[in-house]
Design a protein around this motif. Structure first.
Motif, PDB file in Angstrom:
ATOM      1  N   ARG A 193       0.440   9.601   4.971  1.00  0.00           N
ATOM      2  CA  ARG A 193      -0.629   9.112   4.022  1.00  0.00           C
ATOM      3  C   ARG A 193      -1.655  10.120   4.001  1.00  0.00           C
ATOM      4  O   ARG A 193      -2.609  10.435   2.741  1.00  0.00           O
ATOM      5  N   ASP A 202       2.340   8.694  -1.402  1.00  0.00           N
ATOM      6  CA  ASP A 202       0.980   8.090  -1.771  1.00  0.00           C
ATOM      7  C   ASP A 202       0.596   6.953  -0.930  1.00  0.00           C
ATOM      8  O   ASP A 202       1.364   6.233  -0.568  1.00  0.00           O
ATOM      9  N   TYR A 203      -0.687   6.757  -1.168  1.00  0.00           N
ATOM     10  CA  TYR A 203      -1.270   5.482  -0.487  1.00  0.00           C
ATOM     11  C   TYR A 203      -2.187   4.834  -1.534  1.00  0.00           C
ATOM     12  O   TYR A 203      -2.972   5.745  -2.173  1.00  0.00           O
ATOM     13  N   ARG A 204      -2.130   3.619  -1.647  1.00  0.00           N
ATOM     14  CA  ARG A 204      -2.920   3.033  -2.464  1.00  0.00           C
ATOM     15  C   ARG A 204      -3.716   1.664  -1.783  1.00  0.00           C
ATOM     16  O   ARG A 204      -2.849   1.204  -0.952  1.00  0.00           O
ATOM     17  N   ASP A 205      -4.925   1.462  -1.862  1.00  0.00           N
ATOM     18  CA  ASP A 205      -5.429   0.205  -1.329  1.00  0.00           C
ATOM     19  C   ASP A 205      -5.146  -0.911  -1.559  1.00  0.00           C
ATOM     20  O   ASP A 205      -4.388  -0.921  -2.591  1.00  0.00           O
ATOM     21  N   ARG A 228      -9.094   8.854  -0.509  1.00  0.00           N
ATOM     22  CA  ARG A 228      -9.609   8.450  -1.594  1.00  0.00           C
ATOM     23  C   ARG A 228      -9.387   7.075  -1.817  1.00  0.00           C
ATOM     24  O   ARG A 228     -10.599   6.603  -2.499  1.00  0.00           O
ATOM     25  N   GLU A 229      -8.268   6.583  -1.621  1.00  0.00           N
ATOM     26  CA  GLU A 229      -7.985   5.214  -1.982  1.00  0.00           C
ATOM     27  C   GLU A 229      -8.667   4.142  -1.022  1.00  0.00           C
ATOM     28  O   GLU A 229      -8.933   3.120  -1.300  1.00  0.00           O
ATOM     29  N   ASN A 230      -8.594   4.427   0.531  1.00  0.00           N
ATOM     30  CA  ASN A 230      -9.058   3.575   1.196  1.00  0.00           C
ATOM     31  C   ASN A 230     -10.627   3.388   1.238  1.00  0.00           C
ATOM     32  O   ASN A 230     -11.239   4.400   1.507  1.00  0.00           O
ATOM     33  N   LYS A 231     -10.883   2.225   1.570  1.00  0.00           N
ATOM     34  CA  LYS A 231     -12.335   1.925   0.887  1.00  0.00           C
ATOM     35  C   LYS A 231     -13.307   1.434   2.345  1.00  0.00           C
ATOM     36  O   LYS A 231     -14.214   1.170   2.285  1.00  0.00           O
ATOM     37  N   THR A 246      -3.229  10.596  -0.626  1.00  0.00           N
ATOM     38  CA  THR A 246      -4.479   9.772  -1.424  1.00  0.00           C
ATOM     39  C   THR A 246      -5.053   9.013  -0.391  1.00  0.00           C
ATOM     40  O   THR A 246      -6.033   7.937  -0.939  1.00  0.00           O
ATOM     41  N   TYR A 247      -4.985   8.944   0.791  1.00  0.00           N
ATOM     42  CA  TYR A 247      -5.312   7.907   1.732  1.00  0.00           C
ATOM     43  C   TYR A 247      -6.898   8.158   1.819  1.00  0.00           C
ATOM     44  O   TYR A 247      -7.773   6.954   1.681  1.00  0.00           O
ATOM     45  N   THR A 254       0.648  -1.160  -0.097  1.00  0.00           N
ATOM     46  CA  THR A 254       0.053   0.011   0.031  1.00  0.00           C
ATOM     47  C   THR A 254       1.088   1.276  -0.135  1.00  0.00           C
ATOM     48  O   THR A 254       0.409   2.434  -0.295  1.00  0.00           O
TER      49      THR A 254
END
Length: 320
Positions: free
Chosen positions: A114, A195-198, A121-124, A118-119, A89
């Motif tokens: 994070r 940046d953070y990605r799910d 926005r990316e975290n669901k 983008t946290y 992530t």
């Protein structure tokens, strides 16, 4: 001069879908670093894939992220430690910058932030978003600091921090503990926006929103009591005093009107509550002085670790 030692530490539990990529990305971003994967009783192919990707595999058999980090900090010797989760992530684009702040800017802890990128926005998981914001606001208020991301799993540390940090947590509350420790001891803290990605499809979070969230809040309360006992016990003393006064007022009103104490049990309880309030306040004073002593002891320990680092550096240079 000898090259500084950089260790990338990756705690893992059932991350077979992502661990190989994380190790490969770490080697690409920090080619001179040693990549350590600490397996925490995985039941999938995490350990096998980590070794195949070029990581040094070690194990921690007591379950919990805090236990893994305790083992890491005990065993690994390096000038800079970069910790990153094994779930892919966190991109490694900022890894070199984080390491540079430790090695060349005297940073004790660098936080991979994070929440400023983008946290959200990316975290669901909306409750995770709420929990991160709540913890950040709570700690910044209680400890009078301005940390942007309290619970990030992406951090860099100096050797001094790692070898003087007493790990008390066993689970995911470890990030909160590290942050408060650094803030309280006035250590050098830097913030790097990352940046953070799910998580990719098929990769599941090991964090339980409610159970681990409660543990984090419990840890905040405990550390606030330990690090700021005067404030904690003064607040408790004030509550007890207000309760005592509120319940004794009707007794005093009755006495002023009749000349009699009509509620002896209430009067007695109020007296004991007021005594408890005084005890809480003086307990806070005593513990406050002990906390100041612990701060002095910490500075001494940190100084001793720094001197040992300097001696080792001089030995390396003499050998070369």
């Amino acid at each position: 001069m000898s090259e500084p030692g950089i260790a990338v530490l990756i705690p893992c539990y059932n991350e077979e879908k992502t661990i190989a990529k994380v190790v490969t990305d770490a080697k690409t971003a920090l080619p001179k670093a040693v990549i350590y994967v600490y397996d925490n009783n995985s039941t999938d192919r995490t350990a096998e894939l980590a070794v195949a990707a070029g990581a040094v595999l070690r194990n921690e058999y007591t379950q919990g992220k805090g236990n893994v980090i305790r083992r890491m900090f005990r065993e690994i010797e390096a000038d800079c430690y970069l910790i990153v989760d094994g779930d892919d992530t966190y991109p490694f684009e900022q890894a070199a910058e984080m390491v540079d702040l430790v090695l060349n800017k005297n940073a004790d802890m660098v936080i991979g932030d994070r929440l400023s990128s983008t946290y959200f926005r990316e975290n669901k998981r909306p409750f995770h978003n709420f929990g991160n914001s709540l913890v950040r606001r709570t700690i910044n208020h209680l400890f009078r600091c301005d940390i942007m991301d309290i619970m990030t799993g992406y951090r860099a540390f100096s050797h001094g921090f790692v070898k003087t940090f007493p790990v008390l947590s066993q689970g995911f509350e470890i990030e909160t503990e590290m942050t408060i420790h650094a803030v309280f001891n006035v250590m050098s803290i830097y913030n790097v926006v990352v940046d953070y990605r799910d998580r990719p499809v098929g990769s599941e979070s090991k964090l339980n929103t409610y159970r681990d969230g409660f543990r984090v809040l419990k840890m905040i309360a405990k550390l606030y009591k330990d690090y700021k006992p005067l404030s904690f016990f003064s607040f408790l003393s004030a509550i007890l005093t207000i309760l005592s006064v509120a319940f004794v007022i009707p007794v005093l009103i009755d006495y002023s009107q009749t000349g009699l104490v009509l509620r002896f049990p209430t009067l007695i309880v109020c007296g004991f509550v007021l005594i408890a309030a005084l005890q809480s306040f003086f307990a806070g004073l005593i513990l406050h002085n002990l906390t100041l002593k612990n701060r002095r002891d910490f500075e001494y320990r940190y100084h001793e670790v720094s001197k040992a680092d300097d001696r080792q550096l001089n030995m390396k240079e003499n050998i070369r």
